[in-house]
Write a protein that holds these residues in place. Structure first.
Motif, PDB file in Angstrom:
ATOM      1  N   GLU A  10       0.830  -1.199   0.000  1.00 15.52           N
ATOM      2  CA  GLU A  10       0.000   0.000   0.000  1.00 15.52           C
ATOM      3  C   GLU A  10       0.867   1.253   0.000  1.00 15.52           C
ATOM      4  N   ARG A  11       0.255   2.367  -0.315  1.00 21.35           N
ATOM      5  CA  ARG A  11       0.930   3.658  -0.264  1.00 21.35           C
ATOM      6  C   ARG A  11       1.512   3.849   1.136  1.00 21.35           C
ATOM      7  N   ILE A  22       3.843   3.821  -7.029  1.00 22.98           N
ATOM      8  CA  ILE A  22       2.659   3.471  -6.247  1.00 22.98           C
ATOM      9  C   ILE A  22       2.640   4.124  -4.862  1.00 22.98           C
ATOM     10  N   GLY A  23       3.577   5.023  -4.606  1.00 22.85           N
ATOM     11  CA  GLY A  23       3.583   5.727  -3.327  1.00 22.85           C
ATOM     12  C   GLY A  23       4.157   4.924  -2.178  1.00 22.85           C
ATOM     13  N   ALA A  24       4.857   3.835  -2.489  1.00 24.76           N
ATOM     14  CA  ALA A  24       5.533   3.058  -1.448  1.00 24.76           C
ATOM     15  C   ALA A  24       6.885   3.714  -1.162  1.00 24.76           C
ATOM     16  N   ARG A  66      -2.631   5.523  -6.854  1.00 20.40           N
ATOM     17  CA  ARG A  66      -1.747   5.383  -5.690  1.00 20.40           C
ATOM     18  C   ARG A  66      -0.688   6.483  -5.632  1.00 20.40           C
ATOM     19  N   ARG A  67      -0.801   7.436  -6.510  1.00 21.55           N
ATOM     20  CA  ARG A  67       0.174   8.536  -6.598  1.00 21.55           C
ATOM     21  C   ARG A  67       0.391   9.154  -5.207  1.00 21.55           C
ATOM     22  N   PRO A  68       1.634   9.355  -4.840  1.00 22.57           N
ATOM     23  CA  PRO A  68       1.883   9.970  -3.519  1.00 22.57           C
ATOM     24  C   PRO A  68       1.408  11.416  -3.461  1.00 22.57           C
TER      25      PRO A  68
END
Length: 167
Positions: free
Chosen positions: A56-57, A81-83, A165-167
Motif C-alpha cells: 500500500e501507499r 505506487i507511493g511506497a 496510488r500517486r503519492p
C-alpha cells in the motif's frame, strides 16, 4: 506538483531508445543494457507486482542489492505506487539488516542469492523468524525473475489503478 515517476516517465517517453543503464552484472557473457523504454516497462510491471503483493501507499519495500538495474526498476516502482523504497547496502549483515527491516516493518524485500562470496539468501532465511512483518523475500536468480519480470502484472493492475496510488 510533479512526482519523480512523472518526470521519469515523461523523459523516458521522449527518449525510449536511449540507454538508461549498463549493468555491471554479466548475462550470457555480455553486459545487460536497459533503455529508458525498457526501464519504464519494467518499473510499471514491478509496481503492479508490488500491488499484487498487497503493498500500500506509504509501506516500505526493502532491497539489499548491488548496483544492478533491478534497483532502479524497484525504486521507480515504489515511487509509482507511493511506497517507500528502502535500499540497504550489501555490506551489512544479519544484525544490522534485521534491525533495519524490523524498524521499517518491511513486508517485501529483494536480495541477491550470493554476492561477493556472501550468501544473502541464507542470511534472510535465518532472519525471517525474527521479522513477523516480512511476508515476502525474493532472491535474484531464484524466484525474483519469475514473479517480477516474467509475469505480466500490468495486465491485471492497469495504469489507472497505479495512478490512483500517486503519492
Amino acid at each position: 506538483m510533479t512526482t519523480l515517476w512523472e518526470e521519469f516517465a515523461a523523459n523516458a517517453a521522449r527518449h525510449p531508445d536511449k540507454v538508461a543503464i549498463v549493468s555491471h552484472r554479466v548475462a550470457n557473457g555480455e553486459k545487460v543494457v536497459v533503455t529508458y523504454g525498457e526501464l519504464t516497462q519494467l518499473a510499471e510491471r514491478f509496481a503492479a507486482a508490488l500491488v499484487e503483493l498487497g503493498v500500500e501507499r506509504g509501506e516500505v519495500v526493502s532491497f539489499q542489492l548491488p548496483n544492478w538495474w533491478e534497483v532502479a526498476a524497484l525504486h521507480l516502482a515504489c515511487v509509482r505506487i507511493g511506497a517507500v523504497a528502502n535500499p540497504i547496502i550489501t555490506i551489512l549483515r544479519a544484525r544490522e539488516v534485521g534491525f533495519i527491516l524490523g524498524r521499517a516493518r518491511s513486508r517485501v524485500c529483494v536480495v541477491p542469492g550470493e554476492f561477493r562470496g556472501f550468501d544473502h539468501a541464507a542470511m534472510f532465511d535465518e532472519l525471517r523468524p525474527e521479522l513477523p512483518a516480512l511476508e515476502h523475500v525474493f532472491v535474484c536468480g531464484a524466484g525474483f525473475e519469475s514473479y517480477f519480470c516474467d509475469t505480466p502484472w500490468e495486465d491485471k493492475h492497469r495504469a489507472a489503478e497505479l495512478d490512483a496510488r500517486r503519492p
